[in-house]
Design an enzyme around this catalytic site. Sequence first.
Site, PDB file in Angstrom:
ATOM      1  N   ASP A  84     -27.273  57.652  46.759  1.00  0.00           N
ATOM      2  CA  ASP A  84     -26.738  58.987  46.992  1.00  0.00           C
ATOM      3  C   ASP A  84     -26.572  59.262  48.480  1.00  0.00           C
ATOM      4  O   ASP A  84     -27.214  58.632  49.329  1.00  0.00           O
ATOM      5  CB  ASP A  84     -27.619  60.051  46.351  1.00  0.00           C
ATOM      6  N   GLU A 146     -32.455  60.020  46.373  1.00  0.00           N
ATOM      7  CA  GLU A 146     -33.369  60.006  47.522  1.00  0.00           C
ATOM      8  C   GLU A 146     -33.188  61.228  48.396  1.00  0.00           C
ATOM      9  O   GLU A 146     -34.155  61.713  48.998  1.00  0.00           O
ATOM     10  CB  GLU A 146     -33.136  58.737  48.353  1.00  0.00           C
TER      11      GLU A 146
END
Length: 393
Positions: A84, A146
Site C-alpha cells: 500500500d 502498513e
Amino acid sequence: MMQVSIDPNEIEQVLRDLVAIPSVNPAFPGGSGEGAVGAYVKKYLSLQGIPCVEQEVEPGRSNVIGMLPGSAGGAALLFEAHMDTVQTSGMTIDPFAGKAANGRLYGRGACDTKGSLAGMLVAMSALRRSGLPLPVGVHLAAVVDEEYRYKGVSALAEAISSGRFDYSAAVVGEPTGLHRVVAHKGCVRFHIETRGIAGHSSAPANGNNAIERMVEVLNFLRTEIEPEYARMTHPLVGPPTHCISEISGGDAPNTIPGSCRITVDRRTIPGEEPMEVWRGLRDRLLRLEMRVPGLTLTVGEPFIIDYAMEVPADSRILRQLGRSVAKAANGKREYGAAYGTDASKLARVGVPSVVFGPGSIEQAHTDEESVELAEVTAAAAALVDLVLHYGED
C-alpha cells in the site's frame, strides 16, 4: 559457488510496473487498496516458477507469500514489504507514470516501498533461475495496510505465532538508503477531551471555556511530562517524544466552547509497552483534573498502538546482512530510527527483524517521490548474497 547477478533492466521494469498500479490505502482519499498489486506479485512469482499462497486479511485485501525451499529444510528467511501507499493528492508529477530520469524512477510508492518490493521480487527470481541449492528457504511476503493499521503484518504475525510459518529472521523493506535499521520507536495515539459549559460569548464568566481548560492540559504535557523524556534516552533511537497532532473545539464564533479535543501521538522507545505508557499518562492527567479548578477531562482509549523494536546484538541476521550489504554498497551502517515499521510486529512473535531497503525516508510521501534505481539493484544483490551465504559464520 556461481555468481548470481541482478539485471538492472529487470529491476527498472518491475518497479515501473508496480508504480503504475495504484495501491493507495483505502483509509486515505482515493484509496483503491492493494488488490491489483497483489495480483501482479502473484503473477510475477508464478511466471518464475515460484509457488505462492494468499492470506486473506479482510475481504478484497490479501497478503501474497512466495516461497523458495531450502536444501536443509528448517526455518525459512523472510523478506517482507508492504504494497500500500499513501494518497496522491498534492503530487506535482504523474503518480503512476513510473517515469525514469537521471538514474531515478518517479511515482507514488517508488520509494515507500515499491522499490524494496521490486528488489525482493527480482532477488527471488534470480535465486530461482540460478538453479542453485539454497542453504535456507526464503519467503517473500507482500503485505497490505502498513500505512494505516498494520493489518497485513499483524495477520502474518498471527500465522507465525500459530505455527503456520516458521522464520529464523526477517528483512523488512523500507527506504533506509541501504543502511540497516536495527531499532526503532513505537507509538500510542489517543484523544484527550476537556468539557466545559457552553454559553453566550458576551458573558464568558457565565460559562466554562473548554478550550481554555485544554490550555491547562497542554501546559501540563509541556512543562511536567516532556522534561522527563531526556532521562529516558535510548542509545539508538533517542528519547521518547509526544506530539499534539490534532485539535478541535467550539461550535460557533459567538459561543463559549463546551468541548475541546486533542490527539496525542506518543512515541515509545525499546523497553516501553504502549499500554503501560498510556495508563501512566492517563493516571497523571486524572490527578491534574483533581487539582485544577474547573477542569473536567476524559482520556480516551488508544485508537492505534505500535511497538518499539530492537534486534538482539548477537543476532545472525545482523552479521550476515551486514556482510552482504558491504559487498553491494560502501559505507553502510546500522542505526536506530524514530519512525515505526512492520518489523516490530514480527519481532513480537520471535522473529529477529532488520529494516533495510533502497531509497531515502526523506523521499517517502513527497510530491515528487522517487528512488535511485542503482540502489534498488544493489538491495536485490545484497538479498541474493544473504540467502546464498546464510548460515556461514
